[in-house]
Design a protein around this motif. Structure first.
Motif, short mmCIF file in Angstrom:
data_model
loop_
_atom_site.label_atom_id
_atom_site.label_comp_id
_atom_site.label_asym_id
_atom_site.label_seq_id
_atom_site.Cartn_x
_atom_site.Cartn_y
_atom_site.Cartn_z
N GLU A 21 0.84 -1.23 -0.12
CA GLU A 21 -0.21 -0.05 0.06
C GLU A 21 1.02 1.19 0.14
O GLU A 21 0.60 2.21 -0.60
CB GLU A 21 -0.92 -0.19 1.12
N GLU A 22 1.86 1.12 0.76
CA GLU A 22 2.71 2.45 0.81
C GLU A 22 3.63 2.67 -0.45
O GLU A 22 3.76 1.64 -1.42
CB GLU A 22 3.67 2.25 2.04
N ASN A 23 4.00 3.74 -0.78
CA ASN A 23 4.65 4.16 -1.87
C ASN A 23 6.38 3.88 -1.62
O ASN A 23 6.87 4.04 -0.81
CB ASN A 23 4.73 5.83 -2.17
N LEU A 24 6.72 3.07 -2.64
CA LEU A 24 8.06 2.41 -2.68
C LEU A 24 8.95 3.47 -2.76
O LEU A 24 10.35 3.51 -2.42
CB LEU A 24 8.27 1.24 -3.38
N TRP A 25 8.85 4.67 -3.62
CA TRP A 25 9.77 5.52 -3.87
C TRP A 25 9.28 6.85 -3.38
O TRP A 25 8.24 7.14 -3.25
CB TRP A 25 9.91 5.57 -5.54
N HIS A 26 10.38 7.71 -3.22
CA HIS A 26 10.25 9.15 -2.78
C HIS A 26 11.11 9.97 -3.56
O HIS A 26 12.18 9.80 -3.89
CB HIS A 26 10.70 9.10 -1.21
N LYS A 27 10.56 11.04 -4.11
CA LYS A 27 11.36 12.03 -4.89
C LYS A 27 11.74 12.94 -4.06
O LYS A 27 11.22 13.95 -3.33
CB LYS A 27 10.14 12.60 -5.83
N CYS A 28 13.14 13.21 -4.15
CA CYS A 28 13.71 14.39 -3.30
C CYS A 28 13.51 15.82 -3.76
O CYS A 28 13.39 16.01 -4.99
CB CYS A 28 15.22 14.07 -3.37
N LYS A 29 12.79 16.67 -2.69
CA LYS A 29 12.71 17.91 -3.21
C LYS A 29 13.70 18.72 -3.59
O LYS A 29 13.63 19.91 -3.97
CB LYS A 29 11.74 18.59 -2.08
N TYR A 45 15.08 10.62 6.94
CA TYR A 45 14.51 11.52 5.99
C TYR A 45 15.45 12.56 5.28
O TYR A 45 15.17 13.84 5.20
CB TYR A 45 13.33 12.17 6.46
N VAL A 46 16.85 12.43 5.31
CA VAL A 46 17.62 13.12 4.53
C VAL A 46 18.40 12.35 3.31
O VAL A 46 18.49 11.45 3.15
CB VAL A 46 19.08 13.35 5.34
N CYS A 47 18.10 13.20 2.25
CA CYS A 47 18.52 12.32 0.74
C CYS A 47 19.94 12.06 0.84
O CYS A 47 20.73 12.77 1.25
CB CYS A 47 18.36 13.73 -0.35
N PRO A 48 20.10 10.72 0.57
CA PRO A 48 21.59 10.16 0.47
C PRO A 48 22.13 10.90 -0.70
O PRO A 48 23.65 10.57 -0.87
CB PRO A 48 21.44 8.79 0.35
N GLU A 54 14.59 16.66 4.24
CA GLU A 54 12.95 16.61 4.07
C GLU A 54 12.15 17.24 5.41
O GLU A 54 12.76 16.93 6.33
CB GLU A 54 12.57 15.25 3.77
N ARG A 55 10.91 17.77 5.15
CA ARG A 55 10.52 18.25 6.15
C ARG A 55 9.67 16.93 6.74
O ARG A 55 9.03 16.23 6.24
CB ARG A 55 9.39 19.03 5.87
N ILE A 56 9.65 16.95 8.39
CA ILE A 56 9.06 15.79 8.81
C ILE A 56 8.05 16.24 9.93
O ILE A 56 8.35 17.37 10.51
CB ILE A 56 10.06 15.00 9.43
N GLY A 57 7.15 15.21 10.43
CA GLY A 57 6.26 15.67 11.56
C GLY A 57 6.74 15.39 12.85
O GLY A 57 7.58 14.92 12.92
N PRO A 58 5.64 15.72 13.84
CA PRO A 58 6.07 15.57 15.28
C PRO A 58 6.52 13.99 15.52
O PRO A 58 7.45 13.89 16.19
CB PRO A 58 4.86 15.96 15.94
#
Length: 286
Positions: A21-29, A45-48, A54-58
């Motif tokens: 269900e989850e997305n396997l890929w993330h596009k770096c902003k 959540y730092v692009c290698p 990346e912005r992350i939540g609480p």
């Protein structure tokens, strides 16, 4: 070609069935490269590829900073949700409901008690995904409650800021949270306790003009956007081109607005070190 169609149908069925269900890929902003979501998670959540933070939540922030098993979230304060009965293209109450559905949070600032490498702390995190992290009655009240909890526990109050500024739907009531938070910080100082700020991308507007820049120690994540007015507004006002990197964390560090810029991988250790310097044995967990 019937055999080929059969193979295609079988493969299509298998791919749909086995696809998680989850997305396997993330596009770096930052660089636009596609990165495995799991790799991003493991890398905080730092692009290698380009080191973009990346912005992350609480919830993710709490898990990254606080010791495992130590996090105890403070209850969200109850405040009037729509004191001005505000409506623009849609009702303010509908915007709040949509933000709560999208983030599963009650509002844009969450607090938790916990420890950082054994040092007790009350930690607040703003969620930019909740209406741009905007500061309204709920955020102001949560900030004050966080400070009061830190005073009760005799430990520092640490906040991670991420906001577009004051929440326009609450008008003057949102602006009143600026002096409220300033008074709360003074209460913390009167109690002899440190106030530590970590500015994340983006921190702007009324939040920058109040509690985001009043820390005893000012830390920022790399390349975080930090400012009051937007760059285009400033340029159109002064009619000059602003320097490269203006309002970014490294520029502010070079010009004395910050104490340090710390990579996310080093942030937990650095915070524990700072708390140890400021509090000594007082901050150690009982």
């Amino acid at each position: 070609m019937s055999w080929l169609n059969n193979v295609r149908n079988a493969l299509a069925f298998k791919s749909k069935k086995d696809q998680p269900e989850e997305n396997l890929w993330h596009k770096c902003k930052g660089c636009g490269q596609m990165v495995f979501t799991r790799e991003m998670e493991e890398n905080l959540y730092v692009c290698p590829r380009c080191e973009h933070h990346e912005r992350i939540g609480p919830k993710i922030r709490f898990s990254q900073i606080l010791d495992e098993g130590s996090c105890a979230q403070l209850p969200a304060p109850k405040v009037p949700e729509d004191p001005l009965k505000f409506r623009d293209s849609k009702k303010y109450v509908d915007r709040i409901k949509a933000a709560r559905t999208a983030t599963t949070e009650t509002d844009a600032l969450l607090n938790a008690r916990g420890t950082i490498l054994g040092h007790r702390v009350v930690m607040g995190v703003q969620d930019f995904a909740f209406m741009g992290g905007s500061m309204g009655l709920a955020v102001g009240e949560a900030f004050v409650r966080g400070v009061e909890a830190a005073i009760a526990d005799r430990c520092p109050y640490l906040i991670f800021t991420a906001a577009g500024g004051a929440r326009m739907q609450e008008g003057i009531l949102s602006l009143m949270q600026m002096p409220r938070s300033t008074v709360a910080i003074q209460m913390l100082h009167d109690a002899g306790l440190p106030y530590i700020v970590v500015l994340t991308d983006p921190t702007t507007g009324g939040v920058t003009a109040s509690y985001a820049m009043l820390g005893d120690v000012q830390i920022a994540e790399p390349n975080a956007l930090i400012g009051f007015a937007g760059q285009r507004v400033i340029e159109s006002t002064i009619r000059e081109k602003l320097p490269e990197g203006f309002q970014r964390a490294e520029y502010l560090l070079d010009h004395g607005m910050l104490d340090m810029v710390v990579h996310r991988k080093e942030l937990r250790d650095r915070l524990a070190q700072v708390i140890g310097y400021l509090c000594g044995n007082r901050a150690a967990a009982a």
